[in-house]
Design a protein around this motif. Structure first.
Motif, PDB file in Angstrom:
ATOM      1  N   LYS B 366      51.548  80.653  15.438  1.00 28.24           N
ATOM      2  CA  LYS B 366      51.969  81.443  16.806  1.00 28.24           C
ATOM      3  C   LYS B 366      53.252  82.192  16.222  1.00 28.24           C
ATOM      4  N   LYS B 367      53.876  80.979  15.172  1.00 22.71           N
ATOM      5  CA  LYS B 367      55.304  81.345  15.220  1.00 22.71           C
ATOM      6  C   LYS B 367      55.946  81.270  13.965  1.00 22.71           C
ATOM      7  N   VAL B 368      56.598  81.320  13.062  1.00 25.14           N
ATOM      8  CA  VAL B 368      57.327  81.112  11.988  1.00 25.14           C
ATOM      9  C   VAL B 368      58.584  80.803  11.438  1.00 25.14           C
ATOM     10  N   THR B 369      59.236  80.092  11.518  1.00 22.90           N
ATOM     11  CA  THR B 369      60.722  79.563  11.192  1.00 22.90           C
ATOM     12  C   THR B 369      61.048  79.072  10.197  1.00 22.90           C
ATOM     13  N   VAL B 370      62.339  79.387   9.858  1.00 23.54           N
ATOM     14  CA  VAL B 370      63.105  79.217   8.509  1.00 23.54           C
ATOM     15  C   VAL B 370      64.597  78.240   8.934  1.00 23.54           C
ATOM     16  N   SER B 371      64.431  77.137   8.348  1.00 23.51           N
ATOM     17  CA  SER B 371      65.771  76.590   8.281  1.00 23.51           C
ATOM     18  C   SER B 371      66.352  75.378   7.179  1.00 23.51           C
ATOM     19  N   GLY B 372      67.356  75.553   6.983  1.00 30.70           N
ATOM     20  CA  GLY B 372      68.446  75.129   6.303  1.00 30.70           C
ATOM     21  C   GLY B 372      68.924  76.067   5.189  1.00 30.70           C
ATOM     22  N   ASN B 373      68.764  77.302   5.694  1.00 27.11           N
ATOM     23  CA  ASN B 373      69.158  78.432   4.933  1.00 27.11           C
ATOM     24  C   ASN B 373      71.162  79.044   5.318  1.00 27.11           C
ATOM     25  N   ASP B 378      68.554  85.649   7.117  1.00 30.20           N
ATOM     26  CA  ASP B 378      66.978  85.798   7.404  1.00 30.20           C
ATOM     27  C   ASP B 378      65.853  86.445   7.126  1.00 30.20           C
ATOM     28  N   HIS B 379      66.611  87.595   6.680  1.00 32.09           N
ATOM     29  CA  HIS B 379      65.364  89.185   6.523  1.00 32.09           C
ATOM     30  C   HIS B 379      65.251  88.481   5.481  1.00 32.09           C
ATOM     31  N   PHE B 382      62.421  86.252   5.283  1.00 27.76           N
ATOM     32  CA  PHE B 382      61.300  86.698   6.069  1.00 27.76           C
ATOM     33  C   PHE B 382      60.196  87.905   5.802  1.00 27.76           C
ATOM     34  N   ARG B 386      54.840  84.826   3.009  1.00 32.98           N
ATOM     35  CA  ARG B 386      53.318  85.165   3.309  1.00 32.98           C
ATOM     36  C   ARG B 386      52.639  84.846   4.382  1.00 32.98           C
ATOM     37  N   VAL B 387      53.443  84.141   4.704  1.00 33.28           N
ATOM     38  CA  VAL B 387      53.093  83.623   6.129  1.00 33.28           C
ATOM     39  C   VAL B 387      53.341  84.178   6.906  1.00 33.28           C
ATOM     40  N   LYS B 388      52.694  85.460   8.355  1.00 35.56           N
ATOM     41  CA  LYS B 388      53.226  85.170   9.390  1.00 35.56           C
ATOM     42  C   LYS B 388      52.052  85.582  10.493  1.00 35.56           C
ATOM     43  N   PRO B 389      53.135  85.529  11.860  1.00 36.11           N
ATOM     44  CA  PRO B 389      52.873  85.493  13.225  1.00 36.11           C
ATOM     45  C   PRO B 389      51.823  86.729  13.496  1.00 36.11           C
TER      46      PRO B 389
END
Lengths: 265, 822
Positions: B366-373, B378-379, B382, B386-389
């Motif tokens: 459902k959701k893919v998020t990134v933290s710590g950047n 983001d772009h 993202f 390879r993991v996509k909503p």
């Protein structure tokens, strides 16, 4: 003298000097002394004052992530303090100031949002409530902008990797579901339609029926919510394309059924 | 006074509070709290700790009182808290808290070991002035020190710990620790009883950590460490179970002390019988047929029963490339599936196994998020994930995403994504928590060399953001986060100066992974009179060049492939400058080098750029100029033709191949295998090999002088460029085996040691070429990668063969490696 007290002074001397430095706005020096005396004063009445000054010093030194943490801890440790409301607000505000641009790590943004939310719930009569609401709104906007731009990244790269159409559609749906009444709603609905529309055109015929339906649903949703939308003109063109495609696919299916029926006979 | 046992409110004894007849469960008003037993703390502090307010309603007993006591204990300042009813005045109660304060730790002394060691241990044990001295602290401290030494083989270590009151302040204590580590105890013999199928030697080998004393045992001492020993017993059983002896057990393990500070270990085993597989049945599989699953199981009826292999084929071996039934399901959306092997029947020596599969529904992301950047936008992340909503859940897509993050080079490669499953809706959210590491290098140097001052400024930014170059706020300290590479290098001295600039955008336009790179450089060199050290500016060699390159990722044959093309131009302009280029005498004139370069590469190595543990890298490349001489009707045999006329437009073609494989033995021990070769050919035999673009083989492989297009190929154990003739070779080949051991792979620094075998050579032409005439070497070295400095390393290598025209072998050579990766 500072070095002497820092390295060799008694805790009482260190405490006195730390307060003096704090009051004369020498926060980074004061912080080093506070750090030294904290173990000894833990649990003592002075600690309340020390902890507030540590938080405030970090704030003034622009270590917002730290001051957010210390103000929060102060509020948790001294629920009866007269500075409780101030600390709760400053904790939230610190996290907001620590929060970076929308395209970077959202951890502090989320912390700030939670902190303002709890401030607004706890102190509905505070004279800072208006300010808090404004901060809250800005933070929410920042988070929405983030997820909107990520969804757009999927859309932008979809021509290279067709799976990204689906990713974009899901990402816009997530945004619309997570932020009811979003400032980005109109744009998100439009891009949602655009992604679904483009996806139809890149699909094999056999996958088209359900995807056309999904795209037309997206069009209906945009029109229902924003009948006067600035994107309507463009959206109407997309709808026309989709309907034309629908007619073609329907004819294709009808023909196939006919062939199958004739075979049966 | 009545004691209220508030820790367990249920168990309150109503009979003992007859006199003061307070009603159980009635709500009283709290009138006040007094505190007794205080030493250091004030009454007010304890009141604050309890969280109780005067005037608040309170039940006796009740949860408010319980939580007040709990809070006092949680403050970790008190070893005992009792509450008494002090006074009852109508419906107002007055409580009395009786507390026992914990003492605070003041001085810590450690005796019996060296002073430096004591300091180190004190730090490790986290014994700090001001800590509260609880019973727990004393026990854990004692255990900590004992374990520290028994783990090193000092089995007879004794630790005495003494706590004494310190009178200099209220309620503080001093801690004195005395350590007697005794003699180091080694293992003399390990004896086995009851083993038939496996020899003593094999069993000893299976014990990875516990070894007998042996002269020359270097890597592992013969220490006895309880935990490791238990692990080794498991290893023995594992060894048996892999051979079908699944009933094997250890009946007893005994340690006996010898007089010479050694111990013997006696193990009594029972092997049991050897089992074989009977039927293997798949139950519950709908998505895949038994035949398909059998392809992953690869166990047949009648095979020796091997529990470990069965487990690996069913549940996976823990590696990212594991081929097993669970992975098959997890890769195709079945996040909620479970696969278990169950023994259903044991008859004589054969075991029937059921592979029970619960497929459940397919799960979608459902959701893919990134933290710590903190720096990278983001772009940039993202577009690589390879993991996509909206996708089906896939374990291998997650692993691939981790590799892609590592390959960016801006993050620590140890990424462990958080999968948050939603059983109800059959979806999952995935969060990639990344840790940024700096990718920029700055080099600023001033020095004295060649009789004059040399200044160097080198900047290399691996995660640049060119769109923010005029945005003041983005300078923190530099505009970063868009994944672009920018490097700039200026070097100047009295006799020469060079300037170079290059820029790469990996996703041109942000829509496709098409990279654009661009570079320009210029250099000027003036003649230096070596007797007077005067610079003659009228004699100079100027080189200018530029190149533009385009790279694109391919989807076919697979998406690890990349196609790169570039066009480069270079002009060498000599102005009365006497420089030796392949022995040519070039006094006045310009040589032009315009070439087209194409290469196809496949890179699946990962996850980290610095220390890859799996995958491979291949490149096939060609570089060519236009064949001018075949079309311009010039007679190149004419001896009156001077060098400038002859080489005005340089012509050549070049073919290169490189292949690298990474094989991991453990996640820290990796073998790198490398093979490479290059050929520089000419279109016209009258013209012969071109004077530029040659191969220089030997040494550290660092390209120090690269302005004539030369390729520097390292071959340790020999002098730099020592294996090529003066003007460079036109053919080379090289083979490498390098075993690497990672010491640390932290974001602040990656360090690994290596040992290698190399062989290679350079040849002037095909007549000389002999792929078996290789110069061999071997050696060891270390590499340190720190984000701000790049790669640093040192190798000690021994060359077994002589350099060309010499008779003595090359022998030991020391190589310093800066910035280059082998």
């Amino acid at each position: 003298e500072y070095q002497k007290v820092l390295n060799k002074g008694t805790t009482e001397e260190q405490y006195k000097m730390a307060v003096k430095l704090y009051e004369s706005n020498k926060f980074s020096k004061a912080l080093r002394l506070f750090e030294k005396i904290t173990p000894t004063y833990r649990g003592k009445p002075q600690m309340e004052r020390i902890q507030f000054m540590v938080a405030q010093s970090n704030f003034n030194e622009k270590n917002y992530s730290m001051s957010g943490y210390y103000f929060d801890r102060f509020a948790k440790n001294y629920p009866k303090s007269s500075k409780l409301e101030e600390a709760a607000f400053l904790s939230a505000y610190s996290y907001k100031l620590a929060s970076p641009s929308f395209s970077l790590d959202p951890t502090d943004t989320n912390k700030a949002l939670d902190a303002f939310q709890s401030f607004i719930n706890t102190y509905p009569d505070s004279d800072k409530i208006e300010e808090a609401n404004q901060h809250y709104k800005e933070l929410r906007y920042k988070l929405q902008k983030k997820y909107f731009e990520i969804a757009k990244t999927y859309y932008r790269t979809a021509e290279y990797d067709l799976r990204n159409y689906k990713a974009a559609i899901q990402a816009f749906d997530n945004l619309l579901a997570d932020f009811l009444g979003s400032e980005f709603k109109e744009e998100a609905l439009y891009y949602r339609l655009k992604a679904a529309h483009d996806f139809v055109l890149k699909s094999y015929d056999r996958r088209k029926p359900e995807r056309i339906k999904d795209a037309i649903d997206a069009y209906d949703k945009l029109k229902r919510n924003y009948p006067e939308s600035q994107f309507m003109e463009d959206s109407n063109i997309m709808l026309a394309t989709l309907q034309k495609e629908q007619v073609r696919i329907d004819a294709l299916i009808a023909k196939q059924v006919e062939v199958q029926n004739s075979k049966k006979k | 006074q009545t004691e209220i046992d508030s820790l367990s409110t249920v168990k309150i004894d109503t009979t003992s509070i007859k006199d003061t007849s307070f009603e159980k469960g009635k709500e009283y008003t709290l009138g006040g709290i007094s505190v007794t037993g205080l030493k250091k703390f004030s009454e007010e502090t304890v009141r604050v700790f309890t969280g109780l307010r005067n005037g608040q309603p309170i039940k006796l007993p009740g949860d408010k009182l319980t939580s007040a006591i709990k809070k006092l204990y949680e403050s970790k300042q008190f070893s005992n808290v009792d509450v008494y009813l002090a006074r009852l005045d109508g419906s107002t109660v007055y409580l009395q808290f009786d507390v026992l304060e914990l003492p605070q730790l003041n001085n810590i002394t450690i005796a019996g070991i060296k002073k430096g060691k004591a300091k180190e241990l004190k730090k490790d044990a986290e014994l700090k002035k001001g800590a509260m001295v609880t019973d727990n602290l004393i026990v854990t401290t004692k255990n900590y020190f004992t374990k520290k030494y028994t783990d090193k083989g000092f089995l007879k270590t004794k630790v005495n710990l003494d706590v004494k009151k310190d009178t200099s302040d209220i309620n503080i204590v001093n801690m004195a620790i005395f350590i007697d580590k005794g003699k180091k105890i080694k293992i003399k013999d390990i004896n086995f009883v009851g083993n038939k199928a496996l020899s003593d030697k094999k069993l000893k080998k299976a014990m990875k950590n516990t070894k007998e004393k042996l002269l020359g045992r270097f890597w592992k001492g013969s220490k006895y460490i309880e935990e490791d020993f238990q692990e080794d017993l498991e290893s023995i059983l594992d060894k048996y179970s892999r051979l079908g002896y699944r009933d094997a057990r250890i009946l007893s393990d005994k340690i006996s002390w010898n007089d010479d500070n050694t111990i013997d270990i006696d193990l009594e085993l029972e092997e049991g019988r050897q089992y074989r597989f009977a039927e293997i049945l798949f139950v519950g599989n709908k998505e895949y047929t038994a035949e398909q699953l059998q392809l992953y199981l690869k166990i047949e009826k009648g095979d020796v029963y091997n529990g470990a292999v069965l487990e690996e084929r069913v549940k996976g071996d823990g590696s990212p490339t594991s081929q097993d039934i669970s992975t098959l399901y997890q890769d195709n959306g079945f996040l909620f599936s479970s696969v278990n092997a169950v023994e259903t029947k044991v008859k004589n020596d054969s075991i029937t196994v059921e592979i029970r599969i619960r497929e459940d529904e397919k799960a979608r992301i459902k959701k893919v998020t990134v933290s710590g950047n903190d720096k990278t936008n983001d772009h940039v992340l993202f577009r690589e994930l390879r993991v996509k909503p909206g996708d089906l859940f896939s374990r291998s897509a997650i692993i691939r995403s981790i590799r892609e993050i590592g390959q960016l080079g801006f993050f620590d490669s140890n990424v462990s994504p958080d999968v948050i499953p939603d059983y109800q809706n059959k979806t999952a959210d995935i969060d990639f928590s990344v840790v940024e590491k700096g990718g920029s290098q700055i080099e600023l140097q001033g020095g004295y060399g060649g009789g004059s001052f040399i200044g160097t400024l080198g900047l290399s930014f691996n995660n640049f953001s060119i769109r923010n170059i005029f945005n003041k706020e983005a300078y923190k300290p530099l505009p970063m986060g868009d994944g672009q590479t920018l490097s700039l290098r200026l070097q100047t001295s009295r006799t020469y100066n060079t300037y170079s600039f290059s820029f790469t955008e990996p996703w041109l336009g942000g829509k496709k992974p098409k990279s654009l790179s661009f570079s320009v450089y210029s250099s000027n060199q003036y003649q230096l009179d070596y007797t007077t050290y005067d610079v003659d500016k009228s004699k100079s060699l100027g080189i200018i060049g530029a190149s533009v390159g385009l790279g694109q990722r391919l989807k076919w044959p697979d998406d690890f492939f990349q196609l790169s093309q570039s066009i480069s131009y270079q002009a060498l302009k000599s102005n009365n400058y006497n420089f030796g280029l392949a022995g040519l005498n070039l006094n006045n004139g310009t040589l032009n080098n315009l070439s087209y370069n194409i290469s196809l590469s496949r890179n699946s190595a990962g996850p980290s750029l610095i220390f890859p543990t799996y995958g491979s890298e291949f490149t096939v490349g060609a570089k060519a100029t236009f064949p001018y001489s075949l079309l311009n009707n010039k007679d190149y045999n004419d001896s009156s033709l001077d060098a400038v006329d002859k080489y005005k437009w340089l012509e050549y073609y070049k073919l290169n191949f490189k292949g690298k494989w990474y094989t991991a033995f453990t996640d820290k021990l990796v073998l790198m295998t490398n093979a490479e070769a290059g050929y520089l050919g000419s279109y016209n035999s009258d013209l012969g090999a071109t004077p530029v673009e040659r191969y220089f083989v030997g040494g550290d492989g660092i390209a120090a002088y690269q302005l004539d297009g030369r390729e520097t190929v390292g071959l340790r154990g020999y002098e730099n460029s020592g294996l090529s003739s003066n003007y460079g070779g036109t053919i080379y080949n090289k083979f490498q085996l390098e075993l690497r051991y990672s010491i640390t792979d932290a974001p602040s620094a990656s360090i690994y040691t290596l040992g290698f075998l190399e062989a290679g050579n350079s040849y002037d032409d095909f007549d000389e070429f002999n792929p078996f005439d290789l110069k061999r070497s071997a050696g060891v070295g270390v590499r340190i990668f720190m984000p701000a400095f790049g790669l640093l390393g040192i190798d000690f290598a021994h060359g077994f063969d002589p350099l060309p025209l010499q008779s003595e072998k090359s022998g030991w050579q020391t190589h310093f490696i800066i910035g280059k990766q082998f």
